[in-house]
Design a protein around this motif. Structure first.
Motif, mmCIF file in Angstrom:
data_model
loop_
_atom_site.group_PDB
_atom_site.id
_atom_site.type_symbol
_atom_site.label_atom_id
_atom_site.label_comp_id
_atom_site.label_asym_id
_atom_site.label_seq_id
_atom_site.Cartn_x
_atom_site.Cartn_y
_atom_site.Cartn_z
ATOM 1 N N TRP A 28 -5.913 -59.998 2.828
ATOM 2 C CA TRP A 28 -6.560 -60.568 4.013
ATOM 3 C C TRP A 28 -5.720 -61.681 4.629
ATOM 4 O O TRP A 28 -5.660 -61.813 5.859
ATOM 5 N N LEU A 32 -4.245 -61.642 8.351
ATOM 6 C CA LEU A 32 -4.620 -62.715 9.269
ATOM 7 C C LEU A 32 -3.410 -63.264 10.025
ATOM 8 O O LEU A 32 -3.514 -63.645 11.195
ATOM 9 N N TYR A 179 -6.554 -59.024 16.745
ATOM 10 C CA TYR A 179 -7.610 -59.752 16.039
ATOM 11 C C TYR A 179 -8.981 -59.127 16.287
ATOM 12 O O TYR A 179 -9.868 -59.207 15.428
ATOM 13 N N ALA A 183 -11.101 -57.897 13.139
ATOM 14 C CA ALA A 183 -12.489 -58.313 12.921
ATOM 15 C C ALA A 183 -13.381 -57.101 12.664
ATOM 16 O O ALA A 183 -14.209 -57.104 11.739
ATOM 17 N N ALA A 186 -12.651 -55.625 9.288
ATOM 18 C CA ALA A 186 -13.291 -56.414 8.234
ATOM 19 C C ALA A 186 -14.769 -56.064 8.114
ATOM 20 O O ALA A 186 -15.309 -55.948 6.998
ATOM 21 N N VAL A 187 -15.442 -55.891 9.254
ATOM 22 C CA VAL A 187 -16.859 -55.519 9.229
ATOM 23 C C VAL A 187 -17.040 -54.152 8.561
ATOM 24 O O VAL A 187 -17.931 -53.967 7.719
#
Length: 328
Positions: A28, A32, A179, A183, A186-187
């Motif tokens: 992660w 990022l 990004y 995001a 990640a969800v």
């Protein structure tokens, strides 16, 4: 003489951080800061976005393939439906990226819900063949419906729409769009993680391992396959919607069985029974594809060679091989 008052409550040892948690944290952190370190090693941010998009699609397929045991060669259909749904929404309804992503995801997911009952009772090669058949049906629909889909030329005329937040307009360049993709990735990973830890996720694995015993226990196995198929289609459709925003294009090739085969290859390369396997497979596949296609027209031959070597020497995928070495 000791009494009950003398006893002290047992203290539990503090939970230790294992290698799995450390590996996840490293992944992660690396994701990022991709826009910072990737250009320094000769990459570009859109390539990272493409890796995440394909990793998301393969993660959706892996929920069905790796954990439920259904080999689908038609999942590109839901990827393509997501792409077309997003593009058509922006062109004909309203130029809003969040709403377009929702529309594309719903279109592909509903397609999976409708196809699910027709495939859930099939097993093995019959399951795979019927998923191909439905995938090709959507493909030929996109090719022939020229007035809506653009036919063989694909759907154009839409682009990445700026976000409007609090009265401000945010243009989505490569870094900002990355990004957005990160995001949503990640969800999706969080949702899949929670599903796999839930009773439903355990039922998926049990369906893969011993269908007969599960039926004997009174579990509706066919409905479990249907649920896994539908969730998988929604995730894959979201990936297709993001891919349409990434490329500003939706093509009949997004529905082709060859792309479905690529998703299967990604799962097998990384490890189709591993949570992070599809992500690792997507990194290998997309990076190899980007590099090899720049140096030779026969890049698919080398991708095939990589796949064959992986199956021969890493039958559980690269991540499965790494885990096996770590235990020994």
């Amino acid at each position: 003489m000791s009494t009950a008052l003398d006893t002290k409550p047992a203290t539990r040892p503090a939970p230790s951080i294992g290698g799995r948690e450390i590996s996840a944290a490293i992944i992660w952190l690396a994701l990022l800061f991709v826009p910072i370190w990737l250009p320094a090693v000769g990459g570009f941010t859109d390539l990272a976005s493409r890796v995440l998009v394909y990793a998301m699609a393969a993660t959706g397929l892996n929920l069905l393939l790796g954990y439920t045991g259904g080999l689908s060669f038609g999942h590109a259909a839901y990827f393509g439906l997501g792409a077309y749904g997003t593009g058509l929404f922006i062109i004909h309804v309203i130029p809003s990226m969040p709403l377009a992503l929702i529309a594309g995801t719903l279109l592909g997911g509903i397609g999976g819900i409708l196809v699910g009952p027709m495939v859930m009772k099939r097993k093995g090669i019959y399951f795979s063949m019927i998923t191909i058949a439905f995938g090709q049906m959507f493909y030929f629909l996109a090719v022939r419906w020229n007035t809506v889909t653009g036919g063989e030329d694909g759907l154009t005329g839409f682009s990445r729409v700026p976000l409007h937040l609090g009265g401000e307009t945010i243009n989505l360049g490569p870094a900002r769009f990355y990004y957005v993709v990160l995001a949503l990735f990640a969800v999706v990973m969080l949702v899949v993680w929670q599903i796999l830890r839930s009773p439903m996720g355990h039922a998926f694995v049990a369906t893969r391992e011993n269908t007969t015993r599960l039926r004997f226990l009174g579990v509706a196995v066919d409905k479990q396959v249907w649920v896994a198929f539908a969730i998988s289609a929604f995730i894959t459709a979201l990936a297709g919607s993001l891919n349409a925003m990434l490329t500003a294009f939706a093509s009949p090739d997004d529905l082709q069985w060859q792309l479905s085969g690529s998703f299967v290859v990604i799962c097998v390369l990384g490890g189709m029974r591993s949570f992070w396997g599809p992500f690792l497979g997507a990194v290998i596949y997309i990076v190899a594809q980007d590099y090899l296609s720049s140096v030779t027209q026969n890049w698919m031959t080398y991708i095939g060679l990589i796949f064959v070597l992986s199956v021969l020497f890493f039958p559980q995928g690269l991540l499965g091989f790494i885990k096996g070495r770590a235990r020994s």
